[in-house]
Motif scaffolding. Sequence first.
Motif, PDB file in Angstrom:
ATOM      1  N   ARG A  48      80.369   7.213 -15.147  1.00  0.00           N
ATOM      2  CA  ARG A  48      80.379   8.472 -15.892  1.00  0.00           C
ATOM      3  C   ARG A  48      80.450   8.188 -17.376  1.00  0.00           C
ATOM      4  N   LEU A  49      80.042   9.158 -18.187  1.00  0.00           N
ATOM      5  CA  LEU A  49      80.221   9.055 -19.628  1.00  0.00           C
ATOM      6  C   LEU A  49      81.713   8.951 -19.922  1.00  0.00           C
ATOM      7  N   GLY A  50      82.057   8.069 -20.826  1.00  0.00           N
ATOM      8  CA  GLY A  50      83.458   7.828 -21.152  1.00  0.00           C
ATOM      9  C   GLY A  50      84.061   6.662 -20.410  1.00  0.00           C
ATOM     10  N   ASP A  51      83.320   6.077 -19.434  1.00  0.00           N
ATOM     11  CA  ASP A  51      83.831   4.929 -18.676  1.00  0.00           C
ATOM     12  C   ASP A  51      83.808   3.662 -19.525  1.00  0.00           C
ATOM     13  N   ARG A  52      84.783   2.788 -19.276  1.00  0.00           N
ATOM     14  CA  ARG A  52      84.828   1.447 -19.879  1.00  0.00           C
ATOM     15  C   ARG A  52      84.422   0.475 -18.770  1.00  0.00           C
ATOM     16  N   ILE A  53      83.242  -0.109 -18.921  1.00  0.00           N
ATOM     17  CA  ILE A  53      82.563  -0.788 -17.826  1.00  0.00           C
ATOM     18  C   ILE A  53      82.570  -2.307 -18.048  1.00  0.00           C
ATOM     19  N   PHE A  54      82.690  -3.045 -16.937  1.00  0.00           N
ATOM     20  CA  PHE A  54      82.617  -4.503 -16.949  1.00  0.00           C
ATOM     21  C   PHE A  54      81.694  -4.957 -15.809  1.00  0.00           C
ATOM     22  N   CYS A  55      81.119  -6.134 -15.969  1.00  0.00           N
ATOM     23  CA  CYS A  55      80.468  -6.793 -14.838  1.00  0.00           C
ATOM     24  C   CYS A  55      80.786  -8.286 -14.919  1.00  0.00           C
ATOM     25  N   SER A  56      80.850  -8.921 -13.771  1.00  0.00           N
ATOM     26  CA  SER A  56      81.084 -10.370 -13.719  1.00  0.00           C
ATOM     27  C   SER A  56      80.022 -11.000 -12.831  1.00  0.00           C
ATOM     28  N   ALA A  57      79.724 -12.264 -13.103  1.00  0.00           N
ATOM     29  CA  ALA A  57      78.688 -12.965 -12.339  1.00  0.00           C
ATOM     30  C   ALA A  57      79.144 -14.388 -12.044  1.00  0.00           C
ATOM     31  N   LEU A 111      71.512  -3.757 -11.486  1.00  0.00           N
ATOM     32  CA  LEU A 111      71.471  -2.396 -12.013  1.00  0.00           C
ATOM     33  C   LEU A 111      72.500  -1.519 -11.299  1.00  0.00           C
ATOM     34  N   LEU A 112      73.108  -0.597 -12.058  1.00  0.00           N
ATOM     35  CA  LEU A 112      74.008   0.407 -11.495  1.00  0.00           C
ATOM     36  C   LEU A 112      73.759   1.705 -12.245  1.00  0.00           C
ATOM     37  N   GLU A 113      73.456   2.771 -11.494  1.00  0.00           N
ATOM     38  CA  GLU A 113      73.056   4.029 -12.131  1.00  0.00           C
ATOM     39  C   GLU A 113      74.246   4.746 -12.758  1.00  0.00           C
ATOM     40  N   LEU A 114      74.030   5.258 -13.957  1.00  0.00           N
ATOM     41  CA  LEU A 114      75.007   6.096 -14.640  1.00  0.00           C
ATOM     42  C   LEU A 114      74.777   7.526 -14.148  1.00  0.00           C
ATOM     43  N   ASP A 115      75.285   7.796 -12.940  1.00  0.00           N
ATOM     44  CA  ASP A 115      74.923   9.030 -12.242  1.00  0.00           C
ATOM     45  C   ASP A 115      75.992  10.111 -12.328  1.00  0.00           C
ATOM     46  N   GLY A 116      77.070   9.863 -13.064  1.00  0.00           N
ATOM     47  CA  GLY A 116      78.135  10.847 -13.162  1.00  0.00           C
ATOM     48  C   GLY A 116      79.098  10.808 -11.998  1.00  0.00           C
ATOM     49  N   ILE A 117      78.840   9.918 -11.012  1.00  0.00           N
ATOM     50  CA  ILE A 117      79.739   9.794  -9.859  1.00  0.00           C
ATOM     51  C   ILE A 117      80.362   8.399  -9.852  1.00  0.00           C
ATOM     52  N   ASN A 118      79.506   7.378  -9.607  1.00  0.00           N
ATOM     53  CA  ASN A 118      80.013   6.004  -9.680  1.00  0.00           C
ATOM     54  C   ASN A 118      80.315   5.612 -11.119  1.00  0.00           C
TER      55      ASN A 118
END
Length: 358
Positions: free
Chosen positions: A247-256, A238-245
């Motif tokens: 933000r709205l408008g971000d293009r996000i990826f995760c790898s495992a 989990l990673l919080e959409l907190d407006g700091i780490n």
Amino acid sequence: IHCLSFVAQECSPGGHQFLRSPYRSVHFDSMHLQHSPFQDLICDHSLSPGWYRFLIFDRPAEMPTKCVEVNHCGTQAPIWLSLRDSETLPSPGEIKQLTACATWKFLFSAAKDCCLFQIPVFVRNCGNFFVYLLQPTQGCMGYCAQAISDAKLHPCHPDEVEIGGHCVRQLSASLPPPPPGRPEVVVELMGSRLFCRCAFEASPTNTSVGFLITWSRLSSQEIKEELKQETTVQESSLLELDGINLRLGDRIFCSASVFLLEKPHVQSLAIESQEFFAGIKLHPELSTIAEDGKEYQLKIESTVPVICSASSELGQECKISLKLKTVDQVILFWGIYDFKMSLKKIIRIPFVESKLSS
């Protein structure tokens, strides 16, 4: 002498490719290429993903593990292998995921940044040489190489280890666990807080495994920025959409990737999710609406939940506001002039789908 029951495919002659350019040497000054009309700088943004071995004038070479000055290795931003305090290169037969860094110096700056950009790299020790699982770079950067000294060269085969000056066949190395299924980024509402979840499925194994999960996003320069790295035994993060780490408008990826709990250095390949856009989308993204009396339909889609305040429970409707701007253009017969009239309207659209009439 023990027989080896497993030889990594990437160590075999057909399991890797060669990067032979002598310009990749840490001692080569790239300014020679910049002033030459016949040679181009090395840019690995078009490099095909795969296993590679370095050669300099047919001499075995390795990626350097110390910061390389800018404008070396045939490129402006040289890439070297960063070893953190507790990290070492893999032992014979082992594979490790390490971090490669690109050196860069900003214009009018006296100091350089040895690790402005980070790239994950898998390194396999094949006994008497290393092979590297490389991926294309985000921009014009180049992987560096350093010729191996005579003291490090030895005649052992890839399935042997040098012990006391003798080549000894090693016991079977631990097989890396199979990689996980492709992760997926979804958004979940927990109370009044929004979280992104990186979820995936791992194949069953006979040994205890853990997971290394890395979060990143694309910057405005289309460069991936690492946000968080986590080791866990759960098949999600989990990673919080907190407006700091995030933000709205971000293009996000995760790898495992999967690693053995008893041998954390034995890891699978890292599998990356598809891009997840956190925000509001308009379908179609580009549309021309004519003043012809017809009805046009635009679809507003939010990839994240819209959190309504307590006032919405008291009868006030929960809405999002969009600003639309129209521009009229007038052409006169005796000359061509642009007459622009801006009309701003605030249209309140319920959070589902809306129809806009011309």
